[in-house]
Design an enzyme around this catalytic site. Sequence first.
Site, PDB file in Angstrom:
ATOM      1  N   PRO A   2     -27.543 -29.622  12.711  1.00  0.00           N
ATOM      2  CA  PRO A   2     -27.918 -31.025  12.803  1.00  0.00           C
ATOM      3  C   PRO A   2     -27.860 -31.674  14.175  1.00  0.00           C
ATOM      4  O   PRO A   2     -26.815 -32.031  14.654  1.00  0.00           O
ATOM      5  CB  PRO A   2     -26.903 -31.702  11.889  1.00  0.00           C
ATOM      6  CG  PRO A   2     -25.700 -30.822  11.909  1.00  0.00           C
ATOM      7  CD  PRO A   2     -26.100 -29.511  12.480  1.00  0.00           C
ATOM      8  N   GLU A   3     -29.004 -31.885  14.797  1.00  0.00           N
ATOM      9  CA  GLU A   3     -29.107 -32.913  15.827  1.00  0.00           C
ATOM     10  C   GLU A   3     -29.972 -33.996  15.198  1.00  0.00           C
ATOM     11  O   GLU A   3     -30.383 -33.866  14.036  1.00  0.00           O
ATOM     12  CB  GLU A   3     -29.688 -32.337  17.120  1.00  0.00           C
ATOM     13  CG  GLU A   3     -28.718 -31.337  17.746  1.00  0.00           C
ATOM     14  CD  GLU A   3     -28.964 -31.021  19.204  1.00  0.00           C
ATOM     15  OE1 GLU A   3     -29.587 -31.840  19.897  1.00  0.00           O
ATOM     16  OE2 GLU A   3     -28.523 -29.956  19.658  1.00  0.00           O
ATOM     17  N   LYS A  52     -27.379 -39.309  14.203  1.00  0.00           N
ATOM     18  CA  LYS A  52     -27.041 -38.202  13.306  1.00  0.00           C
ATOM     19  C   LYS A  52     -26.524 -38.705  11.958  1.00  0.00           C
ATOM     20  O   LYS A  52     -25.986 -37.931  11.171  1.00  0.00           O
ATOM     21  CB  LYS A  52     -25.997 -37.297  13.974  1.00  0.00           C
ATOM     22  CG  LYS A  52     -26.518 -36.642  15.253  1.00  0.00           C
ATOM     23  CD  LYS A  52     -25.407 -35.985  16.043  1.00  0.00           C
ATOM     24  CE  LYS A  52     -25.946 -35.508  17.395  1.00  0.00           C
ATOM     25  NZ  LYS A  52     -24.854 -35.090  18.299  1.00  0.00           N
ATOM     26  N   ASN A 173     -26.014 -30.811  21.405  1.00  0.00           N
ATOM     27  CA  ASN A 173     -25.774 -29.834  22.457  1.00  0.00           C
ATOM     28  C   ASN A 173     -27.038 -29.094  22.914  1.00  0.00           C
ATOM     29  O   ASN A 173     -27.124 -28.674  24.056  1.00  0.00           O
ATOM     30  CB  ASN A 173     -24.721 -28.826  21.984  1.00  0.00           C
ATOM     31  CG  ASN A 173     -23.975 -28.198  23.142  1.00  0.00           C
ATOM     32  OD1 ASN A 173     -23.982 -28.726  24.254  1.00  0.00           O
ATOM     33  ND2 ASN A 173     -23.365 -27.063  22.904  1.00  0.00           N
ATOM     34  N   ARG A 269     -17.930 -29.089  24.535  1.00  0.00           N
ATOM     35  CA  ARG A 269     -18.921 -28.174  23.979  1.00  0.00           C
ATOM     36  C   ARG A 269     -19.433 -27.257  25.070  1.00  0.00           C
ATOM     37  O   ARG A 269     -19.343 -27.565  26.257  1.00  0.00           O
ATOM     38  CB  ARG A 269     -20.098 -28.962  23.390  1.00  0.00           C
ATOM     39  CG  ARG A 269     -19.671 -30.119  22.499  1.00  0.00           C
ATOM     40  CD  ARG A 269     -18.915 -29.667  21.273  1.00  0.00           C
ATOM     41  NE  ARG A 269     -19.719 -28.742  20.496  1.00  0.00           N
ATOM     42  CZ  ARG A 269     -20.713 -29.119  19.719  1.00  0.00           C
ATOM     43  NH1 ARG A 269     -21.033 -30.380  19.622  1.00  0.00           N
ATOM     44  NH2 ARG A 269     -21.400 -28.227  19.047  1.00  0.00           N
TER      45      ARG A 269
END
Length: 289
Positions: A2-3, A52, A173, A269
């Site tokens: 999920p982005e 999101k 990311n 991240r």
Amino acid sequence: MPEGHTLHRLALDLGAAFGGDLTWSSSPQGRFAEGAARIGPRVMEGAEAYGKQLFVRFAGLEEQVRVHLGLIGGLAIHSGLPEPGAVGDLDARPVVGQVRWRLESVRAWADLRGATVCTLITPDEKAAYLAKLGPDPLRDDADPSQAWRRINRSRSTIGALLMDQSVLAGVGNVYRAEVLFRHNLDPFLEGRFLRRDEWDAIWGDLVGLMAYGVTHNRIDTVRPEHEPEAMGRAPREDDHGGEVYVYRRTHLPCLVCGTPVRTEVLAGRNLFWCPRCQPRSRRRTPVRG
DNA sequence: GAGCCATGGAGAA
DNA sequence: TCTCCCTGGCTCC
């Protein structure tokens, strides 16, 4: 999974699969049992995404379901006609794994797994969540200047700022690494040193890349001239399916210059970048380590 | 079967 | 900055 593009796509798919139909909610796993019972058999009106976050509306219910998939969550939508009377019959649509929320109608069903959030919220609570979010490149009501004001006075790196949902909503990311590569920007550049024209270019690019992501349900960031066919290389085959420049390509040669892609943890991240295409900027944040 | 990793984020320290 | 939560898929023994 999920982005932001994933959530916007899910909102569209949920609307197409259930919108206007009578639905039944349940929580086979049990952790959304109260919410599912409160929704009960009810017509689903629609769904919308903001960054999101995913919100699902039901007719005659003031509260909405708020879903956040987190890192590992997923919402699988299945279409198909069950046997008449099979709605609610878990043998007709077997539960596989930990299903937090099952939503079903006579023509479709959806299973939510692994989400960090699945809860009913009031309109006030929804407004409070939205107020915390920066502009979402996928929404028409987004104002990129709002993000610019935060970036322009920040000593955080642009690599960290792009991941901050209060600055910009929906970027994760993959898009962070890829958009910085596409603009030859040093991820460690401090936000306050980014130029307005650079920001406008990033924003415009994100709008296009993420809209493509919604349409195709995957992240592709590679320009035509660097696609596998154009370069005579094997297409990328992994769990994302899309073609990317640097994301998770550590030590592999940069598609543009051949320099090995580097990785380092930034903002908690794994960050990926090409040290040659994205050279250290003189405007960069002071050297670390 | 254990261990690790993942497109995220909250809360503690 | 660290720790923890959510789940499933993959690797390694």
